[in-house]
Structures are given as C-alpha cells and as structure tokens.
Design a protein around this motif. Structure first.
Motif, PDB file in Angstrom:
ATOM      1  N   ASN A  82       9.670  15.569  -0.566  1.00 29.42           N
ATOM      2  CA  ASN A  82       9.416  15.384  -1.989  1.00 29.42           C
ATOM      3  C   ASN A  82       9.090  13.925  -2.246  1.00 29.42           C
ATOM      4  OD1 ASN A  82      10.433  14.844  -4.968  1.00 29.42           O
ATOM      5  ND2 ASN A  82      10.085  17.045  -4.774  1.00 29.42           N
ATOM      6  N   ILE A  83       8.426  13.667  -3.357  1.00 31.23           N
ATOM      7  CA  ILE A  83       8.073  12.283  -3.683  1.00 31.23           C
ATOM      8  C   ILE A  83       9.313  11.400  -3.827  1.00 31.23           C
ATOM      9  CG2 ILE A  83       8.008  12.623  -6.199  1.00 31.23           C
ATOM     10  CD1 ILE A  83       5.542  10.718  -6.161  1.00 31.23           C
ATOM     11  N   VAL A  84      10.437  11.991  -4.232  1.00 31.64           N
ATOM     12  CA  VAL A  84      11.679  11.217  -4.325  1.00 31.64           C
ATOM     13  C   VAL A  84      12.090  10.719  -2.945  1.00 31.64           C
ATOM     14  CG1 VAL A  84      14.144  11.323  -4.867  1.00 31.64           C
ATOM     15  CG2 VAL A  84      12.483  12.341  -6.422  1.00 31.64           C
ATOM     16  N   ASP A  85      11.933  11.558  -1.920  1.00 27.79           N
ATOM     17  CA  ASP A  85      12.251  11.144  -0.552  1.00 27.79           C
ATOM     18  C   ASP A  85      11.405   9.937  -0.145  1.00 27.79           C
ATOM     19  OD1 ASP A  85      13.954  13.399  -0.277  1.00 27.79           O
ATOM     20  OD2 ASP A  85      12.268  14.645   0.342  1.00 27.79           O
ATOM     21  N   VAL A  86      10.133   9.983  -0.496  1.00 28.34           N
ATOM     22  CA  VAL A  86       9.225   8.887  -0.147  1.00 28.34           C
ATOM     23  C   VAL A  86       9.577   7.630  -0.935  1.00 28.34           C
ATOM     24  CG1 VAL A  86       6.812   8.157  -0.020  1.00 28.34           C
ATOM     25  CG2 VAL A  86       7.407  10.556   0.387  1.00 28.34           C
ATOM     26  N   MET A  87       9.900   7.795  -2.201  1.00 28.16           N
ATOM     27  CA  MET A  87      10.230   6.636  -3.033  1.00 28.16           C
ATOM     28  C   MET A  87      11.502   5.941  -2.564  1.00 28.16           C
ATOM     29  SD  MET A  87       9.130   7.760  -6.884  1.00 28.16           S
ATOM     30  CE  MET A  87       7.395   7.720  -7.366  1.00 28.16           C
ATOM     31  N   ARG A  88      12.405   6.673  -1.967  1.00 30.61           N
ATOM     32  CA  ARG A  88      13.622   6.036  -1.424  1.00 30.61           C
ATOM     33  C   ARG A  88      13.258   5.050  -0.311  1.00 30.61           C
ATOM     34  NH1 ARG A  88      18.619   7.904  -2.216  1.00 30.61           N
ATOM     35  NH2 ARG A  88      19.247   7.767  -0.034  1.00 30.61           N
TER      36      ARG A  88
ATOM     37  N   MET B  35       0.839  -1.198   0.000  1.00 29.86           N
ATOM     38  CA  MET B  35       0.000   0.000   0.000  1.00 29.86           C
ATOM     39  C   MET B  35       0.874   1.248   0.000  1.00 29.86           C
ATOM     40  SD  MET B  35      -3.282  -0.761   2.456  1.00 29.86           S
ATOM     41  CE  MET B  35      -4.163   0.591   1.659  1.00 29.86           C
ATOM     42  N   PHE B  36       0.547   2.193  -0.881  1.00 32.87           N
ATOM     43  CA  PHE B  36       1.214   3.486  -0.940  1.00 32.87           C
ATOM     44  C   PHE B  36       0.159   4.541  -0.621  1.00 32.87           C
ATOM     45  CE2 PHE B  36       3.894   6.455  -3.897  1.00 32.87           C
ATOM     46  CZ  PHE B  36       4.105   7.306  -2.822  1.00 32.87           C
ATOM     47  N   ARG B  37       0.234   5.098   0.582  1.00 33.59           N
ATOM     48  CA  ARG B  37      -0.741   6.083   1.028  1.00 33.59           C
ATOM     49  C   ARG B  37      -0.184   7.477   0.722  1.00 33.59           C
ATOM     50  NH1 ARG B  37      -2.349   5.480   6.758  1.00 33.59           N
ATOM     51  NH2 ARG B  37      -0.114   5.433   7.155  1.00 33.59           N
ATOM     52  N   ILE B  38      -0.531   7.984  -0.434  1.00 32.29           N
ATOM     53  CA  ILE B  38       0.152   9.127  -1.022  1.00 32.29           C
ATOM     54  C   ILE B  38       0.020  10.401  -0.195  1.00 32.29           C
ATOM     55  CG2 ILE B  38       0.216  10.610  -3.084  1.00 32.29           C
ATOM     56  CD1 ILE B  38      -0.590   8.134  -4.700  1.00 32.29           C
ATOM     57  N   GLY B  39      -1.096  10.588   0.495  1.00 32.75           N
ATOM     58  CA  GLY B  39      -1.303  11.829   1.224  1.00 32.75           C
ATOM     59  C   GLY B  39      -0.695  11.869   2.608  1.00 32.75           C
ATOM     60  N   THR B  40       0.078  10.859   2.980  1.00 33.15           N
ATOM     61  CA  THR B  40       0.587  10.748   4.347  1.00 33.15           C
ATOM     62  C   THR B  40       1.669  11.779   4.664  1.00 33.15           C
ATOM     63  OG1 THR B  40       0.135   8.375   4.251  1.00 33.15           O
ATOM     64  CG2 THR B  40       1.545   9.125   6.033  1.00 33.15           C
ATOM     65  N   THR B  41       2.502  12.117   3.674  1.00 37.71           N
ATOM     66  CA  THR B  41       3.641  12.993   3.921  1.00 37.71           C
ATOM     67  C   THR B  41       3.364  14.408   3.406  1.00 37.71           C
ATOM     68  OG1 THR B  41       4.603  12.166   1.855  1.00 37.71           O
ATOM     69  CG2 THR B  41       5.346  11.149   3.895  1.00 37.71           C
ATOM     70  N   PRO B  42       3.626  15.440   4.199  1.00 39.92           N
ATOM     71  CA  PRO B  42       3.372  16.819   3.763  1.00 39.92           C
ATOM     72  C   PRO B  42       4.345  17.249   2.660  1.00 39.92           C
ATOM     73  CG  PRO B  42       4.453  16.788   5.915  1.00 39.92           C
ATOM     74  CD  PRO B  42       4.123  15.374   5.584  1.00 39.92           C
ATOM     75  N   THR B  43       3.811  17.847   1.605  1.00 40.14           N
ATOM     76  CA  THR B  43       4.643  18.225   0.455  1.00 40.14           C
ATOM     77  C   THR B  43       5.540  19.423   0.738  1.00 40.14           C
ATOM     78  OG1 THR B  43       2.823  19.568  -0.409  1.00 40.14           O
ATOM     79  CG2 THR B  43       3.010  17.306  -1.222  1.00 40.14           C
ATOM     80  N   ASP B  44       5.253  20.189   1.781  1.00 46.88           N
ATOM     81  CA  ASP B  44       6.118  21.325   2.080  1.00 46.88           C
ATOM     82  C   ASP B  44       7.390  20.900   2.803  1.00 46.88           C
ATOM     83  OD1 ASP B  44       4.901  20.578   4.425  1.00 46.88           O
ATOM     84  OD2 ASP B  44       4.464  22.621   5.098  1.00 46.88           O
TER      85      ASP B  44
END
Length: 308
Positions: free
Chosen positions: A130-136, A118-127
């Motif tokens: 970055n999505i790259v940080d999450v993908m790592r 499961m990838f819960r996209i709204g979990t991390t604040p974008t400010d």
C-alpha cells in the motif's frame, strides 16, 4: 556550553544567514530558549539534542513561536498516527523490502544547493504494498535527512514524482484523508522546505488525485507544483545531468544510492528504536486536549489542527 551541532561550510553559513536569519552567535541562546519552553510543556516529550532542534529552528527561519508550533505538531501527529509518521523499527522486513526496490531516492549532487528527491510511484506492486507502506520508507529517509543533510535543511528539497509504470491503482491508494494528513504533516510539522515539486510521465487518473490534493496545500506550495507529461519538459527545470544514470544523467545510480541508504538504515537502528519513547500525551496538554475525532470527522477528512 557551545551548541553540539555540525560545522557547515562558509557558503552554506552565508545562505543560512541570508535566507533563514541564522546568527551563529545566537544559536546557543535560541536553543536554550527552545529547551526552556520544552521543559515547561507537560504533554510534550521530544528529542532535545542540539542538532535535531537546530533543524527545526532553521526550518522555521529562527522564529521561536513557529518553531514551538512545528515541534508540537510534529510529535502530536507522530503520536496519533504512528503508522504514518513514527517508524521505530528499520529492520521491519516489509520496510526493507520496499526500500530495496528503490521507490524513493535522494540524489547525491544538489541543484543550486537543494537536495533532489525522486519518488518513482510505479516501482512497487499495488497487490502487495500500500502507499502507506511506501511512505513509511520515505519517513525514515526524511528523518535521517533532518539529522544529517544540511543542504536539504538550509536550501530545501526539489521533489520529482515519476509516474512511469504507475497505474490507476497506485493513484487511488491516495485517499482524501491520507492526502490531508500527509499534506498537513509536511507543511505544518516537518521543518524541511520543498522548493519545488515536479510530476512527470503522468498517467490517466493523475488529474483526479492532483486536483484533490492541490487545494489542501498552502498557496505558496501550490505555486511550486509543476506537471510535465514527458521528461523533456522536466529537464527545463532540472537539467538532465542532475538526474540518475538510469535517466541518462550523472547524479549517481539508483542501485548504488539504495545500497548506501540501506547501510544508513543499519546505522540509525537504535535511533529509530528510541522514537518509541518520544511523543505527546494529550491528557497532560495545558487547556483542552485535542479532539481528533472532531478534527478529522468520521470519514477521516481533516478540518483544522491548531496546537500553537
């Protein structure tokens, strides 16, 4: 010497034989042939332990030529784009901070043998992230799965992208260049096979990004994409009991799953630190080295990577 790989259940072995062409009596010879080829590649310095390599053989249904290509692409892309594909420090504070928010989890119980992610996209604040940080964070989990999750390697993975609480800012962090790199890595370089990819609780802006990414995928992968506005539609494909407790299911709690994975990050600390020594050297590649600037173009749009 017998291959140094984990024993799997009779049921999983039967599946590997039927779906992946695995012959237990031939695994040793297949590994020897692959290692012989690796030794002849001056530009390629990969891991060569049996469990790691058998993951690639299984992911390529024991086609030696496909395995060679996938292994080469795996290390080629990791070397060129380490910020995306080659984590070497699982103690990185940002990586741990993101992981503990639980944006990506792999659930304990499988669905018809396939691992559920499961990838819960709204979990991390974008400010802040970055999505790259999450993908790592996801890359770390994928690599651990490659080493120890026989169900995922043999039966594949069902991915659920939940956009509840996501914003347009989350969507538009996915640039065309990043989308193409991720698509190529997951299809051509990583040996774990997605069985299906479900998008649920979609938001405004999703369609724009979805229509950008979909044509980048192979026809086979496009056919495995499913879009659901609400959870009720998703549960027609993934029954409710296979979802986490937070979703009304019976498949573990996200908090507990995150805590268990956090321990694995600690256990694999030295493994990931060693990743720094593996990769490719384009100066030593037989023939012409890959011209990445030409391949991706000045705007970062991927054209064609061929390292067969």
């Amino acid at each position: 010497m017998a291959p140094q790989i984990r024993e799997i259940s009779a049921e999983l072995q039967a599946t590997a034989k039927e779906r992946l062409n695995e012959d237990p009596d031939r695994i040793e010879a297949d590994l020897v042939a692959l290692k012989t080829w690796i030794a002849q590649q001056p530009h390629l310095n990969p891991r060569t332990d049996d469990q790691f390599l058998v993951g690639f053989l299984r992911g390529c249904k024991y086609s030696l030529e496909k395995t060679k290509s996938k292994l080469d692409k795996y290390y080629t892309l990791r070397t060129k784009y380490p910020e995306l594909f080659n984590v070497t420090d699982v103690n990185d504070p940002k990586l741990r901070e993101i992981h503990r928010m639980g944006p990506i989890v792999y659930l304990p119980n499988t669905l018809d043998g396939a691992r559920i992610g499961m990838f819960r996209i709204g979990t991390t604040p974008t400010d802040k992230y970055n999505i790259v940080d999450v993908m790592r964070v996801g890359q770390v989990m994928q690599e651990i799965g490659l080493i120890e999750d026989d169900n995922a390697i043999i039966n594949g993975v069902v991915l659920i992208m939940d956009m509840k609480s996501a914003t347009a800012a989350h969507m538009f962090q996915m640039t065309p260049g990043l989308a193409k790199k991720m698509t190529v890595f997951n299809e051509e370089a990583f040996p774990m096979r997605p069985k299906a990819q479900h998008f649920v609780n979609t938001i405004p802006g999703f369609e724009t990004v979805f229509n950008m990414i979909k044509p980048m995928m192979s026809k086979k992968q496009q056919e495995r994409l499913f879009v659901h506005g609400k959870m009720e539609s998703l549960t027609e494909h993934v029954p409710l009991k296979y979802l986490p407790k937070e979703y009304g299911g019976e498949n573990g709690s996200i908090e507990e799953i995150v805590a268990e994975m956090d321990k694995k990050f600690d256990q694999y600390r030295d493994y990931f630190k060693a990743n720094a020594q593996y990769g490719t050297d384009e100066k030593l590649r037989p023939g012409n080295p890959i011209d990445f600037d030409s391949l991706y173009g000045t705007e970062g749009s991927f054209r064609k990577l061929n390292v067969d």
